[in-house]
Design an enzyme around this catalytic site. Structure first.
Site, PDB file in Angstrom:
ATOM      1  N   THR A  75     -28.010  -6.989 -74.172  1.00  0.00           N
ATOM      2  CA  THR A  75     -27.293  -5.764 -74.090  1.00  0.00           C
ATOM      3  C   THR A  75     -27.101  -5.202 -72.937  1.00  0.00           C
ATOM      4  OG1 THR A  75     -29.206  -4.440 -74.507  1.00  0.00           O
ATOM      5  CG2 THR A  75     -28.276  -5.357 -76.449  1.00  0.00           C
TER       6      THR A  75
ATOM      7  N   ARG B 223     -34.282  -4.644 -68.200  1.00  0.00           N
ATOM      8  CA  ARG B 223     -32.890  -4.863 -68.850  1.00  0.00           C
ATOM      9  C   ARG B 223     -33.000  -5.854 -69.952  1.00  0.00           C
ATOM     10  NH1 ARG B 223     -27.744  -5.294 -65.236  1.00  0.00           N
ATOM     11  NH2 ARG B 223     -28.353  -7.483 -65.493  1.00  0.00           N
TER      12      ARG B 223
ATOM     13  N   ASP C 252     -31.399 -12.157 -59.097  1.00  0.00           N
ATOM     14  CA  ASP C 252     -32.334 -11.359 -59.758  1.00  0.00           C
ATOM     15  C   ASP C 252     -33.356 -10.681 -58.413  1.00  0.00           C
ATOM     16  OD1 ASP C 252     -34.622 -10.357 -60.941  1.00  0.00           O
ATOM     17  OD2 ASP C 252     -33.532 -11.009 -62.715  1.00  0.00           O
TER      18      ASP C 252
ATOM     19  N   ASP D 131     -37.044 -11.199 -59.558  1.00  0.00           N
ATOM     20  CA  ASP D 131     -37.537 -12.832 -59.415  1.00  0.00           C
ATOM     21  C   ASP D 131     -37.757 -13.303 -58.010  1.00  0.00           C
ATOM     22  OD1 ASP D 131     -37.851 -13.238 -62.299  1.00  0.00           O
ATOM     23  OD2 ASP D 131     -35.896 -14.042 -62.224  1.00  0.00           O
TER      24      ASP D 131
HETATM   25  C1  PRP Z   1     -33.283  -5.096 -62.532  1.00  0.00           C
HETATM   26  C2  PRP Z   1     -33.160  -4.127 -61.163  1.00  0.00           C
HETATM   27  C3  PRP Z   1     -32.983  -2.823 -61.947  1.00  0.00           C
HETATM   28  C4  PRP Z   1     -31.871  -3.042 -62.752  1.00  0.00           C
HETATM   29  C5  PRP Z   1     -30.552  -2.901 -62.591  1.00  0.00           C
HETATM   30  O1  PRP Z   1     -34.403  -5.015 -62.901  1.00  0.00           O
HETATM   31  O2  PRP Z   1     -34.323  -4.027 -60.410  1.00  0.00           O
HETATM   32  O3  PRP Z   1     -33.940  -2.037 -62.163  1.00  0.00           O
HETATM   33  O4  PRP Z   1     -32.283  -4.647 -63.101  1.00  0.00           O
HETATM   34  O5  PRP Z   1     -29.860  -2.998 -63.497  1.00  0.00           O
HETATM   35  P1  PRP Z   1     -28.775  -1.894 -64.481  1.00  0.00           P
HETATM   36  O6  PRP Z   1     -28.275  -0.889 -63.273  1.00  0.00           O
HETATM   37  O7  PRP Z   1     -27.865  -2.560 -65.120  1.00  0.00           O
HETATM   38  O8  PRP Z   1     -30.035  -1.312 -65.084  1.00  0.00           O
HETATM   39  P2  PRP Z   1     -34.732  -5.915 -64.358  1.00  0.00           P
HETATM   40  O9  PRP Z   1     -34.578  -4.908 -65.738  1.00  0.00           O
HETATM   41  O10 PRP Z   1     -34.269  -7.068 -64.103  1.00  0.00           O
HETATM   42  O11 PRP Z   1     -36.325  -5.745 -64.486  1.00  0.00           O
HETATM   43  P3  PRP Z   1     -37.304  -6.691 -63.050  1.00  0.00           P
HETATM   44  O12 PRP Z   1     -37.153  -5.513 -61.911  1.00  0.00           O
HETATM   45  O13 PRP Z   1     -38.493  -6.349 -63.792  1.00  0.00           O
HETATM   46  O14 PRP Z   1     -36.905  -7.836 -62.741  1.00  0.00           O
HETATM   47  N1  URA Z   2     -30.525  -6.648 -61.345  1.00  0.00           N
HETATM   48  C1  URA Z   2     -30.780  -7.609 -60.352  1.00  0.00           C
HETATM   49  O1  URA Z   2     -31.763  -7.986 -60.018  1.00  0.00           O
HETATM   50  N2  URA Z   2     -29.833  -8.183 -59.867  1.00  0.00           N
HETATM   51  C2  URA Z   2     -28.605  -7.854 -60.314  1.00  0.00           C
HETATM   52  O2  URA Z   2     -27.416  -8.440 -59.813  1.00  0.00           O
HETATM   53  C3  URA Z   2     -28.376  -7.060 -61.381  1.00  0.00           C
HETATM   54  C4  URA Z   2     -29.422  -6.488 -61.906  1.00  0.00           C
END
Ligand code: PRP
Ligand code: URA
Length: 209
Positions: A108, A104, A200, A203
């Site tokens: 944006t 993400r 997150d 993380d």
């Molecule tokens: C997080 C989560 C989802 C997404 C959800 O991933 O694991 O994939 O955000 O957000 P959305 O519904 O607004 O799209 P992130 O993009 O942070 O990547 P990561 O898992 O690599 O940390």
């Molecule tokens: N992605 C995450 O990991 N946590 C949130 O709360 C939203 C998006």
């Protein structure tokens, strides 16, 4: 109409409360995500088709039910979805695993694709797309688009925590899929994080920041 199911089982609810706690460290967090995924998959897969096969017990031959067809594909949305895979494979060790790499954009909040690969004969499999977090819904919608574009038909989506905004967006975009949610939270904040959520997920699973 898309249907969604909130998982009411007390074990799932209890473990979700534990991962919300900011004092739960990486090791425990990772184990809990796996356990929750296994418990949720047990529920989400209760309609897997069975067929009668012939086997011999030590006593006599008999017909007995076994899962039929091409079986399953588990498709985590990277990174955080990876944390759910082993829990599901503990239940269905023969499942194939695909990957959908999305991150993400921090400003944006739109998802960006960086790596995708699905198992062969995806059109014949029950596909379980998994991600702990459904926030704006952008990642889930794009992931299911990708699976459908590559022939996937029998698609389920499973997340541990959802925001109402994301759930609605996913149901609008993909009314034909079955959605499984551990808990439905209150809302998103200005950074598109789920409230109260768990922070997150990627993380916390991988110990990054
Ligand atoms: C997080 C989560 C989802 C997404 C959800 O991933 O694991 O994939 O955000 O957000 P959305 O519904 O607004 O799209 P992130 O993009 O942070 O990547 P990561 O898992 O690599 O940390
Ligand atoms: N992605 C995450 O990991 N946590 C949130 O709360 C939203 C998006």
């Amino acid at each position: 109409m898309a249907k969604y199911t909130i998982m009411g089982h007390p074990l799932i609810q209890h473990k979700i409360s534990m991962i919300r706690d900011k004092n739960t460290g990486t090791n425990e967090f990772r184990k809990l995500i796996e356990e929750i995924a296994m418990l949720m998959a047990y529920e989400a897969l209760r309609d897997l088709p069975l067929e009668e096969v012939s086997i011999e017990t030590p006593i006599e031959p008999c017909m007995a039910p076994m899962i039929s067809g091409k079986k399953m594909a588990v498709v985590p949305i990277l990174r955080a979805g990876l944390g759910m895979v082993n829990g599901i494979l503990a239940l269905v060790p023969t499942a194939k695993v695909g990957h959908i790499g999305l991150y993400r954009d921090p400003v944006t909040h739109e998802p960006h694709e960086y790596y995708c690969k699905l198992p062969e004969l995806i059109d014949q499999r029950t596909i379980l797309v998994v991600d702990p977090m459904l926030a704006t819904g952008g990642s889930a919608v794009d992931a299911v688009n990708y699976v459908k574009d590559h022939g996937g038909k029998d698609i389920k989506y499973m997340c541990i925590i959802a925001a109402p905004e994301g759930l609605e967006r996913l149901m609008d975009a993909h009314p034909d899929i079955q959605i499984y949610v551990g808990q439905l939270d209150r809302c998103l904040n200005e950074d598109a994080y789920i409230c109260p959520g768990l922070g997150d997920a990627g993380d916390r699973i991988f110990g990054t920041k």
